[in-house]
Scaffold this motif. Structure first.
Motif, PDB file in Angstrom:
ATOM      1  N   MET A 133     109.331  -0.413  -3.206  1.00 27.65           N
ATOM      2  CA  MET A 133     108.251   0.343  -2.552  1.00 27.65           C
ATOM      3  C   MET A 133     106.946  -0.459  -2.656  1.00 27.65           C
ATOM      4  SD  MET A 133     106.695   4.069  -3.562  1.00 27.65           S
ATOM      5  CE  MET A 133     108.334   4.773  -3.695  1.00 27.65           C
ATOM      6  N   ASP A 134     106.287  -0.650  -1.524  1.00 30.46           N
ATOM      7  CA  ASP A 134     105.035  -1.402  -1.500  1.00 30.46           C
ATOM      8  C   ASP A 134     103.873  -0.443  -1.759  1.00 30.46           C
ATOM      9  OD1 ASP A 134     102.939  -3.074  -1.163  1.00 30.46           O
ATOM     10  OD2 ASP A 134     103.414  -3.664   0.897  1.00 30.46           O
ATOM     11  N   LEU A 135     103.257  -0.570  -2.926  1.00 33.14           N
ATOM     12  CA  LEU A 135     102.163   0.322  -3.308  1.00 33.14           C
ATOM     13  C   LEU A 135     100.794  -0.249  -2.974  1.00 33.14           C
ATOM     14  CD1 LEU A 135     103.480   1.385  -6.824  1.00 33.14           C
ATOM     15  CD2 LEU A 135     103.394   2.836  -4.799  1.00 33.14           C
ATOM     16  N   HIS A 136     100.754  -1.451  -2.419  1.00 38.27           N
ATOM     17  CA  HIS A 136      99.464  -2.105  -2.222  1.00 38.27           C
ATOM     18  C   HIS A 136      98.544  -1.303  -1.297  1.00 38.27           C
ATOM     19  CE1 HIS A 136     101.761  -5.591  -3.789  1.00 38.27           C
ATOM     20  NE2 HIS A 136     100.593  -5.869  -4.343  1.00 38.27           N
ATOM     21  N   GLU A 137      99.104  -0.700  -0.273  1.00 36.94           N
ATOM     22  CA  GLU A 137      98.260   0.075   0.650  1.00 36.94           C
ATOM     23  C   GLU A 137      97.642   1.271  -0.065  1.00 36.94           C
ATOM     24  OE1 GLU A 137      98.480   2.469   4.934  1.00 36.94           O
ATOM     25  OE2 GLU A 137     100.252   1.443   4.145  1.00 36.94           O
ATOM     26  N   LEU A 138      98.448   1.979  -0.875  1.00 35.96           N
ATOM     27  CA  LEU A 138      97.916   3.126  -1.622  1.00 35.96           C
ATOM     28  C   LEU A 138      96.853   2.661  -2.610  1.00 35.96           C
ATOM     29  CD1 LEU A 138      97.997   6.133  -2.331  1.00 35.96           C
ATOM     30  CD2 LEU A 138      99.824   5.618  -3.963  1.00 35.96           C
ATOM     31  N   ILE A 139      97.110   1.562  -3.278  1.00 35.81           N
ATOM     32  CA  ILE A 139      96.140   1.022  -4.237  1.00 35.81           C
ATOM     33  C   ILE A 139      94.826   0.690  -3.531  1.00 35.81           C
ATOM     34  CG2 ILE A 139      95.650  -0.948  -5.748  1.00 35.81           C
ATOM     35  CD1 ILE A 139      98.658  -0.981  -6.414  1.00 35.81           C
ATOM     36  N   ASP A 140      94.933   0.141  -2.341  1.00 37.25           N
ATOM     37  CA  ASP A 140      93.726  -0.212  -1.581  1.00 37.25           C
ATOM     38  C   ASP A 140      92.976   1.019  -1.087  1.00 37.25           C
ATOM     39  OD1 ASP A 140      94.246  -2.888  -1.948  1.00 37.25           O
ATOM     40  OD2 ASP A 140      95.244  -3.153  -0.001  1.00 37.25           O
ATOM     41  N   LEU A 141      93.693   2.106  -0.849  1.00 36.94           N
ATOM     42  CA  LEU A 141      93.064   3.319  -0.323  1.00 36.94           C
ATOM     43  C   LEU A 141      92.293   4.092  -1.390  1.00 36.94           C
ATOM     44  CD1 LEU A 141      95.972   4.686   1.932  1.00 36.94           C
ATOM     45  CD2 LEU A 141      93.749   3.841   2.733  1.00 36.94           C
ATOM     46  N   LEU A 142      92.603   3.849  -2.660  1.00 35.55           N
ATOM     47  CA  LEU A 142      92.030   4.625  -3.753  1.00 35.55           C
ATOM     48  C   LEU A 142      91.087   3.767  -4.592  1.00 35.55           C
ATOM     49  CD1 LEU A 142      95.306   6.473  -4.831  1.00 35.55           C
ATOM     50  CD2 LEU A 142      93.330   7.495  -3.663  1.00 35.55           C
ATOM     51  N   PRO A 143      90.176   4.409  -5.339  1.00 34.07           N
ATOM     52  CA  PRO A 143      89.250   3.653  -6.199  1.00 34.07           C
ATOM     53  C   PRO A 143      89.991   2.786  -7.213  1.00 34.07           C
ATOM     54  CG  PRO A 143      88.536   5.940  -5.990  1.00 34.07           C
ATOM     55  CD  PRO A 143      89.892   5.869  -5.373  1.00 34.07           C
ATOM     56  N   ASP A 144      89.348   1.703  -7.625  1.00 34.26           N
ATOM     57  CA  ASP A 144      89.942   0.792  -8.599  1.00 34.26           C
ATOM     58  C   ASP A 144      90.364   1.547  -9.856  1.00 34.26           C
ATOM     59  OD1 ASP A 144      89.513  -1.294  -6.899  1.00 34.26           O
ATOM     60  OD2 ASP A 144      87.705  -2.042  -7.931  1.00 34.26           O
ATOM     61  N   GLY A 145      91.531   1.218 -10.352  1.00 35.03           N
ATOM     62  CA  GLY A 145      92.018   1.819 -11.590  1.00 35.03           C
ATOM     63  C   GLY A 145      92.667   3.168 -11.433  1.00 35.03           C
ATOM     64  N   THR A 146      92.771   3.670 -10.199  1.00 35.94           N
ATOM     65  CA  THR A 146      93.351   4.995  -9.985  1.00 35.94           C
ATOM     66  C   THR A 146      94.872   4.968 -10.061  1.00 35.94           C
ATOM     67  OG1 THR A 146      91.482   5.643  -8.590  1.00 35.94           O
ATOM     68  CG2 THR A 146      93.495   6.929  -8.362  1.00 35.94           C
ATOM     69  N   VAL A 147      95.482   3.914  -9.564  1.00 37.78           N
ATOM     70  CA  VAL A 147      96.942   3.801  -9.537  1.00 37.78           C
ATOM     71  C   VAL A 147      97.404   2.939 -10.711  1.00 37.78           C
ATOM     72  CG1 VAL A 147      98.956   3.091  -8.199  1.00 37.78           C
ATOM     73  CG2 VAL A 147      96.940   4.017  -7.023  1.00 37.78           C
ATOM     74  N   ILE A 148      98.341   3.463 -11.491  1.00 37.39           N
ATOM     75  CA  ILE A 148      98.865   2.778 -12.663  1.00 37.39           C
ATOM     76  C   ILE A 148     100.327   2.419 -12.416  1.00 37.39           C
ATOM     77  CG2 ILE A 148      99.431   3.013 -15.112  1.00 37.39           C
ATOM     78  CD1 ILE A 148      97.190   5.062 -15.290  1.00 37.39           C
ATOM     79  N   THR A 149     100.681   1.183 -12.699  1.00 39.03           N
ATOM     80  CA  THR A 149     102.074   0.754 -12.547  1.00 39.03           C
ATOM     81  C   THR A 149     102.627   0.119 -13.818  1.00 39.03           C
ATOM     82  OG1 THR A 149     101.334  -1.367 -11.620  1.00 39.03           O
ATOM     83  CG2 THR A 149     101.835   0.408 -10.058  1.00 39.03           C
ATOM     84  N   ASP A 150     101.811  -0.008 -14.849  1.00 38.48           N
ATOM     85  CA  ASP A 150     102.255  -0.602 -16.100  1.00 38.48           C
ATOM     86  C   ASP A 150     103.416   0.223 -16.676  1.00 38.48           C
ATOM     87  OD1 ASP A 150     101.861  -0.370 -19.324  1.00 38.48           O
ATOM     88  OD2 ASP A 150     101.519  -2.419 -18.602  1.00 38.48           O
ATOM     89  N   ALA A 151     104.511  -0.434 -17.024  1.00 37.77           N
ATOM     90  CA  ALA A 151     105.732   0.257 -17.442  1.00 37.77           C
ATOM     91  C   ALA A 151     105.517   1.115 -18.689  1.00 37.77           C
ATOM     92  CB  ALA A 151     106.844  -0.758 -17.685  1.00 37.77           C
ATOM     93  N   ASP A 152     104.766   0.616 -19.652  1.00 40.64           N
ATOM     94  CA  ASP A 152     104.539   1.377 -20.881  1.00 40.64           C
ATOM     95  C   ASP A 152     103.747   2.642 -20.603  1.00 40.64           C
ATOM     96  OD1 ASP A 152     105.919  -0.462 -22.389  1.00 40.64           O
ATOM     97  OD2 ASP A 152     104.122  -1.608 -22.930  1.00 40.64           O
ATOM     98  N   LEU A 153     102.746   2.565 -19.745  1.00 40.44           N
ATOM     99  CA  LEU A 153     101.966   3.748 -19.400  1.00 40.44           C
ATOM    100  C   LEU A 153     102.786   4.718 -18.567  1.00 40.44           C
ATOM    101  CD1 LEU A 153      98.477   2.177 -18.602  1.00 40.44           C
ATOM    102  CD2 LEU A 153      99.091   3.603 -20.556  1.00 40.44           C
ATOM    103  N   LEU A 154     103.606   4.203 -17.661  1.00 41.99           N
ATOM    104  CA  LEU A 154     104.458   5.080 -16.857  1.00 41.99           C
ATOM    105  C   LEU A 154     105.368   5.910 -17.754  1.00 41.99           C
ATOM    106  CD1 LEU A 154     105.637   2.860 -13.841  1.00 41.99           C
ATOM    107  CD2 LEU A 154     103.782   4.521 -13.912  1.00 41.99           C
ATOM    108  N   ALA A 155     105.871   5.312 -18.811  1.00 39.60           N
ATOM    109  CA  ALA A 155     106.789   6.013 -19.707  1.00 39.60           C
ATOM    110  C   ALA A 155     106.145   7.246 -20.322  1.00 39.60           C
ATOM    111  CB  ALA A 155     107.271   5.062 -20.801  1.00 39.60           C
ATOM    112  N   SER A 156     104.843   7.181 -20.570  1.00 36.05           N
ATOM    113  CA  SER A 156     104.155   8.316 -21.197  1.00 36.05           C
ATOM    114  C   SER A 156     103.951   9.480 -20.237  1.00 36.05           C
ATOM    115  CB  SER A 156     102.807   7.861 -21.768  1.00 36.05           C
ATOM    116  OG  SER A 156     101.916   7.479 -20.730  1.00 36.05           O
ATOM    117  N   TYR A 157     104.198   9.273 -18.958  1.00 40.53           N
ATOM    118  CA  TYR A 157     104.030  10.338 -17.955  1.00 40.53           C
ATOM    119  C   TYR A 157     105.375  10.884 -17.458  1.00 40.53           C
ATOM    120  CZ  TYR A 157      99.025   9.377 -17.467  1.00 40.53           C
ATOM    121  OH  TYR A 157      97.662   9.245 -17.689  1.00 40.53           O
ATOM    122  N   ARG A 158     106.499  10.422 -18.027  1.00 38.01           N
ATOM    123  CA  ARG A 158     107.807  10.813 -17.500  1.00 38.01           C
ATOM    124  C   ARG A 158     108.139  12.274 -17.773  1.00 38.01           C
ATOM    125  NH1 ARG A 158     111.880   8.778 -20.151  1.00 38.01           N
ATOM    126  NH2 ARG A 158     113.369   9.234 -18.461  1.00 38.01           N
TER     127      ARG A 158
END
Length: 452
Positions: free
Chosen positions: A1-26
């Motif tokens: 999935m290409d997230l670059h467009e969503l990342i560009d549409l939102l303010p900096d730092g809004t979209v998180i893709t880091d695996a360790d941080l994602l795990a804390s939201y599962r």
């Protein structure tokens, strides 16, 4: 999935893709073992961020799991593989209007933070889940949360006058407002409250406030039998409406005493904590009536205090019940409720289920409104015990339904209780619910797998 467009549409730092941080939201606090892995977490800063995210996901048919503080107990914020987790934790603004006795709040505020903010204006927001320090106001609205004072003051839906909600396609709705009476159009605000993020995402709530709660008088009573405690509960609610009427069984009493060392009677089969906030001397009279009811029902010990700190200490003990029982092992948490006349049948039925399946069940309850929390303790490393725990979980659900009750009084259906929903509501009601879901979320992207 290409997230670059969503990342560009939102303010900096809004979209998180880091695996360790994602795990804390599962997962939420239900710790659903079947939780999937999201591709990203969107930590929205505004309604625009939420609308942009949903519009982007709607166009691509990507699932979105709305999430508040993650304190839910039914798997309502459990990730599914490939989804977006949409967190409102950064949305924390609040404006209080003492004249209209309302507050406009964003969903990321904790329930306790709302209480403290309005208290500065001499006002009170009544809904008070036991987890009020760690649960978000948006999550409270999504599950129609209750709490300890619901027996007298009602639940979350009774205090939401209006809301801003974003639909699956990014459409922003503004519903209701700071008006105590409003009969214009369909009651859409109520439709979204308790819908667990399956119909839309709350980005703002207009809350109804009350004058500050009067000082409370507290009664604590221990009982040698569960039947005696239930008898006292029915006697109290038959005479008056206490501001709180809570129940803890022996497993809970001992778990709380292990942690808090309050001098609770470890030999008691049940403990009731009741309070009255009636004005002036009426509180004392109500407390006296509750003492009499407990004594007539065979209480082994009854304690009454007008001291606010003493009363709050017992309330804190009740709020700590779930964390205390969690120290005993992994939990399957329920919040089944029944009409008050059937409370005794539910309590004794749960006791029999625990014995039959040889599992420990801690029972706590908002006893004044029939909403119980059976906590099934088990060792997840023991497959046989875990299987028995799950069997007990299902039997308690069926018991509540047979008694004319509900599989959830305040925690929501989420994913963990979904298999029993049709038994309570019936296929016709579920079919109508699905038609509403399909109309508002035609691609089924909002909280897929939850509730419906």
């Amino acid at each position: 999935m290409d997230l670059h467009e969503l990342i560009d549409l939102l303010p900096d730092g809004t979209v998180i893709t880091d695996a360790d941080l994602l795990a804390s939201y599962r997962q939420d606090h239900a710790n659903d073992p079947d939780a999937g892995t999201p591709v990203a977490v969107v930590r929205a800063n505004s309604t625009d961020d939420v609308a942009t995210t949903l519009r982007w996901a709607h166009e691509r048919h990507i699932g979105v799991i709305p999430r508040g503080a993650g304190s839910g107990l039914s798997g309502g914020a459990t990730a599914v593989d490939g989804c977006l987790m949409l967190s409102t934790e950064r949305m924390r603004a609040i404006t209080v209007d003492p004249v209209t006795r309302t507050a406009i709040v964003q969903p990321g505020l904790m329930n306790a933070e709302v209480k403290r903010a309005v208290a500065e204006h001499g006002l009170w927001y009544p809904p008070d889940p036991s987890s009020f320090e760690i649960c978000s106001i948006g999550g409270n609205a999504a599950t129609n949360a209750g709490g300890l004072c619901c027996v007298k003051y009602g639940v979350t839906t009774d205090y939401i006058l209006g809301a801003e909600v974003v639909l699956a396609d990014g459409t922003v709705l503004r519903l209701g407002g700071p008006r105590l009476k409003d009969s214009a159009g369909l009651s859409l605000t109520k439709l979204f409250i308790g819908s667990e993020g399956t119909l839309g995402v709350f980005t703002e709530l207009t809350l109804r406030l009350l004058p500050a709660q009067p000082p409370q008088s507290t009664v604590v009573a221990g009982f040698a039998t569960l039947a005696g405690a239930v008898e006292a509960i029915l006697a109290i609610t038959g005479e008056l409406r206490p501001s709180m009427l809570e129940f803890m069984d022996s497993v809970t009493i001992n778990a709380v005493e292990d942690e808090m060392r309050m001098g609770l009677d470890r030999n008691a089969a049940a403990l009731l904590i009741a309070r009255s906030d009636a004005p002036g001397q009426f509180a004392l009279r109500e407390a006296e009536l509750m003492v009499e009811a407990c004594e007539k029902a065979g209480a082994t010990e009854v304690f009454h205090t007008e001291d606010l700190e003493e009363g709050e200490a017992f309330t804190a003990a009740r709020r700590f019940a779930i964390p205390a029982v969690e120290r005993l092992g992994a939990l399957l948490l329920e919040d089944v409720g029944v009409p008050l006349p059937r409370l005794g049948d539910l309590v004794t039925g749960i006791e029999a289920i625990a014995q039959r399946h040889e599992v420990t069940v801690s029972l706590i309850a908002h006893a004044g409104d029939g909403n119980t929390h059976p906590l099934i303790v088990h060792d997840p490393t023991d497959p046989a015990q875990t299987a028995r725990a799950h069997e007990a979980f299902g039997e308690i659900m069926h018991l509540a339904i047979e008694l004319g009750g509900t599989i959830t009084g305040e925690h929501g259906v989420g994913r963990l209780k979904k298999p029993w929903l049709v038994d309570q509501l019936g296929p016709e009601v579920l079919a109508v619910s699905q038609r509403i879901k399909d109309a508002l979320d035609p691609h089924g992207i909002l909280n897929p797998g939850a509730v419906l």
